[in-house]
Design a protein around this motif. Sequence first.
Motif, PDB file in Angstrom:
ATOM      1  N   TYR B 124      34.468 -27.365  43.009  1.00  0.00           N
ATOM      2  CA  TYR B 124      33.537 -28.348  43.572  1.00  0.00           C
ATOM      3  C   TYR B 124      32.307 -28.483  42.661  1.00  0.00           C
ATOM      4  CZ  TYR B 124      30.893 -30.734  47.340  1.00  0.00           C
ATOM      5  OH  TYR B 124      30.193 -31.632  48.097  1.00  0.00           O
ATOM      6  N   ILE B 125      31.748 -27.334  42.293  1.00  0.00           N
ATOM      7  CA  ILE B 125      30.538 -27.337  41.448  1.00  0.00           C
ATOM      8  C   ILE B 125      30.841 -27.935  40.072  1.00  0.00           C
ATOM      9  CG2 ILE B 125      28.849 -25.813  40.304  1.00  0.00           C
ATOM     10  CD1 ILE B 125      29.236 -23.948  42.802  1.00  0.00           C
ATOM     11  N   CYS B 126      32.004 -27.584  39.555  1.00  0.00           N
ATOM     12  CA  CYS B 126      32.412 -28.057  38.231  1.00  0.00           C
ATOM     13  C   CYS B 126      32.551 -29.589  38.214  1.00  0.00           C
ATOM     14  CB  CYS B 126      33.751 -27.408  37.882  1.00  0.00           C
ATOM     15  SG  CYS B 126      33.845 -26.816  36.232  1.00  0.00           S
ATOM     16  N   ILE B 127      33.205 -30.118  39.237  1.00  0.00           N
ATOM     17  CA  ILE B 127      33.409 -31.580  39.316  1.00  0.00           C
ATOM     18  C   ILE B 127      32.050 -32.271  39.479  1.00  0.00           C
ATOM     19  CG2 ILE B 127      34.382 -33.452  40.724  1.00  0.00           C
ATOM     20  CD1 ILE B 127      36.762 -31.557  41.329  1.00  0.00           C
ATOM     21  N   LEU B 128      31.226 -31.711  40.328  1.00  0.00           N
ATOM     22  CA  LEU B 128      29.902 -32.303  40.571  1.00  0.00           C
ATOM     23  C   LEU B 128      29.057 -32.284  39.289  1.00  0.00           C
ATOM     24  CD1 LEU B 128      28.649 -33.517  43.084  1.00  0.00           C
ATOM     25  CD2 LEU B 128      27.528 -31.342  43.517  1.00  0.00           C
ATOM     26  N   ASN B 129      29.104 -31.191  38.572  1.00  0.00           N
ATOM     27  CA  ASN B 129      28.365 -31.081  37.308  1.00  0.00           C
ATOM     28  C   ASN B 129      28.826 -32.155  36.320  1.00  0.00           C
ATOM     29  OD1 ASN B 129      26.648 -29.635  35.301  1.00  0.00           O
ATOM     30  ND2 ASN B 129      28.618 -29.299  34.317  1.00  0.00           N
ATOM     31  N   PHE B 130      30.146 -32.354  36.273  1.00  0.00           N
ATOM     32  CA  PHE B 130      30.719 -33.359  35.372  1.00  0.00           C
ATOM     33  C   PHE B 130      30.261 -34.764  35.773  1.00  0.00           C
ATOM     34  CE2 PHE B 130      34.253 -36.443  35.004  1.00  0.00           C
ATOM     35  CZ  PHE B 130      34.250 -36.602  33.630  1.00  0.00           C
ATOM     36  N   LEU B 131      30.231 -35.033  37.088  1.00  0.00           N
ATOM     37  CA  LEU B 131      29.897 -36.385  37.555  1.00  0.00           C
ATOM     38  C   LEU B 131      28.422 -36.738  37.354  1.00  0.00           C
ATOM     39  CD1 LEU B 131      32.046 -36.569  40.808  1.00  0.00           C
ATOM     40  CD2 LEU B 131      32.424 -37.812  38.681  1.00  0.00           C
ATOM     41  N   THR B 132      27.583 -35.730  37.220  1.00  0.00           N
ATOM     42  CA  THR B 132      26.157 -36.031  37.028  1.00  0.00           C
ATOM     43  C   THR B 132      25.890 -36.731  35.694  1.00  0.00           C
ATOM     44  OG1 THR B 132      25.833 -33.830  36.131  1.00  0.00           O
ATOM     45  CG2 THR B 132      25.277 -34.130  38.455  1.00  0.00           C
ATOM     46  N   LYS B 133      26.798 -36.586  34.742  1.00  0.00           N
ATOM     47  CA  LYS B 133      26.568 -37.226  33.436  1.00  0.00           C
ATOM     48  C   LYS B 133      27.199 -38.629  33.345  1.00  0.00           C
ATOM     49  CE  LYS B 133      30.575 -36.103  30.763  1.00  0.00           C
ATOM     50  NZ  LYS B 133      31.154 -35.738  29.512  1.00  0.00           N
ATOM     51  N   ILE B 134      27.934 -39.014  34.390  1.00  0.00           N
ATOM     52  CA  ILE B 134      28.542 -40.346  34.399  1.00  0.00           C
ATOM     53  C   ILE B 134      27.424 -41.392  34.347  1.00  0.00           C
ATOM     54  CG2 ILE B 134      29.893 -41.941  35.886  1.00  0.00           C
ATOM     55  CD1 ILE B 134      31.677 -39.808  34.847  1.00  0.00           C
ATOM     56  N   PRO B 135      27.565 -42.420  33.488  1.00  0.00           N
ATOM     57  CA  PRO B 135      26.517 -43.447  33.423  1.00  0.00           C
ATOM     58  C   PRO B 135      26.291 -44.094  34.797  1.00  0.00           C
ATOM     59  CG  PRO B 135      28.112 -43.740  31.663  1.00  0.00           C
ATOM     60  CD  PRO B 135      28.658 -42.691  32.548  1.00  0.00           C
ATOM     61  N   LYS B 136      25.025 -44.210  35.173  1.00  0.00           N
ATOM     62  CA  LYS B 136      24.732 -44.776  36.492  1.00  0.00           C
ATOM     63  C   LYS B 136      23.465 -45.634  36.426  1.00  0.00           C
ATOM     64  CE  LYS B 136      23.591 -40.016  37.414  1.00  0.00           C
ATOM     65  NZ  LYS B 136      24.451 -39.513  36.376  1.00  0.00           N
ATOM     66  N   ALA B 137      23.267 -46.451  37.433  1.00  0.00           N
ATOM     67  CA  ALA B 137      22.096 -47.321  37.491  1.00  0.00           C
ATOM     68  C   ALA B 137      20.836 -46.455  37.659  1.00  0.00           C
ATOM     69  CB  ALA B 137      22.235 -48.286  38.661  1.00  0.00           C
ATOM     70  N   GLN B 138      19.716 -47.018  37.220  1.00  0.00           N
ATOM     71  CA  GLN B 138      18.467 -46.229  37.246  1.00  0.00           C
ATOM     72  C   GLN B 138      18.029 -45.855  38.658  1.00  0.00           C
ATOM     73  OE1 GLN B 138      15.451 -48.166  34.908  1.00  0.00           O
ATOM     74  NE2 GLN B 138      15.784 -46.678  33.264  1.00  0.00           N
ATOM     75  N   ASP B 139      18.364 -46.709  39.621  1.00  0.00           N
ATOM     76  CA  ASP B 139      17.912 -46.437  40.994  1.00  0.00           C
ATOM     77  C   ASP B 139      18.917 -45.583  41.787  1.00  0.00           C
ATOM     78  OD1 ASP B 139      19.863 -48.316  41.128  1.00  0.00           O
ATOM     79  OD2 ASP B 139      18.865 -49.564  42.638  1.00  0.00           O
TER      80      ASP B 139
END
Lengths: 274, 170
Positions: B124-139
């Motif tokens: 769970y932590i590993c997937i979440l850590n990976f998803l934090t770097k996914i490009p996302k909108a500023q807001d």
Amino acid sequence: MFNFSQYFSNYEQCYQVITWLTCIGLLIVSFEYLAIHKEFKPDGVYSWKVFRSRHNFINNRLFHRLDFLFGYTAFIVCQLLIIGCCIILPFAQDHLLKAILIAIICLISLMISFRNIVGADGSDQLFSIILLTLFISYLINDPFIYRIGLIFISGQVVLSYVVAGIAKGISQKWRGGQAIIMIMNTKTYGHEKIATMLSASSRAFNIFLCWNIIVVECLFFAVIFLPCPWFIPFLIWGFLFHLYNAVIMGLNNFFWAFLAAYPSIFYLNHLITG
Amino acid sequence: MNYIFIAVIAFYGIWFLGTICHQFDYKWVAGIRKFDYFRILPRWTFFAPNPGTTDYHLLYRHMDKNDQVSDFKEIPLHDRHASSFIWNASKRSKKVLFDLVQEMNRICNREDVNEAAVKLSFSYICILNFLTKIPKAQDTKSIQFAIVASSGFIEYGEPTLTFCSDFHHV
């Protein structure tokens, strides 16, 4: 026609070919790792910051001191070292130089196996087996140790096929002919056209394909006892099997790992059948 | 025969016997596995006895500062190129995600599963850590991920939702 059996009856030639093929395989692995280097940064999928939390040594002092060895920069340096060693190794003449180069590759490979707590596969393990054996053989540099090393590698490879065959033989999905079509139907390891073709084929054909793999893998131990040229079909089957797995299933590293180990089978066969 | 020869033969012999033992599912084998830190004991049961017949999909979506939730997007875990038999670099990162997703699926299917254990699990932590770097909108305020199982190219049934995480601040 080139006589493989005669060529690989010489252990030195076996080691030369194994070294070459292992280096090719490891070069591909290292360049693949470098191509996804960003994944080894703290926010990547291979983040050491996260991976280290799973290790039992998380509270160990020595583990903390060695922490820098597994970070992003160290990982890049390690891959570059492997690439350098793999380029020099096939041309090295002195056994001690070979042992040193293999020791570097081997140490880094084991470090990566330790670091990457998920995502490793059987090809990484077979490369580790080959590398450790090459290291011991080149370090001691004795004909007896060279021969024992080849017997060990061939034993591991034969065991891998026989275990895989028995595991398939006890599975209803494999015996009933559904396994291959089911694997080919997955997007992870399969292929749409082959899945469609197999689903349109008769049940008898699917059973034949599954039993073909079960029988050949279970009987693979015969490669070390059958006289030349009767054991060659097993190795051709193995070669085509791994080629198929590489081309259709994307398991490219398995192809090089198993191909690198094949000269040891030729040697053991020669040793037993004379 | 000197001591070095005996030591080498013993080393290979123990390693080979260890590999044979490692093919079985006994409890004491799992005990040995704990000490195989460098994974030198292979398990050779490729695609057997139960071959993987399910595709797992990793999906994610964002929530912005106005609590508006985006559509789910999929992280591609399955696409391969024609050249992948020679060069398959993306296989490595996909394999990690695939293993993590499978592990999440295993945790969720346990009888004694509880929410806290899932959220504190390594996968769970590993997937979440990976998803934090996914490009996302500023807001973007938070992110959520989901795991969906499907049958593959020829669909034998509807895809099923295996797991859906909470929204996590990013």
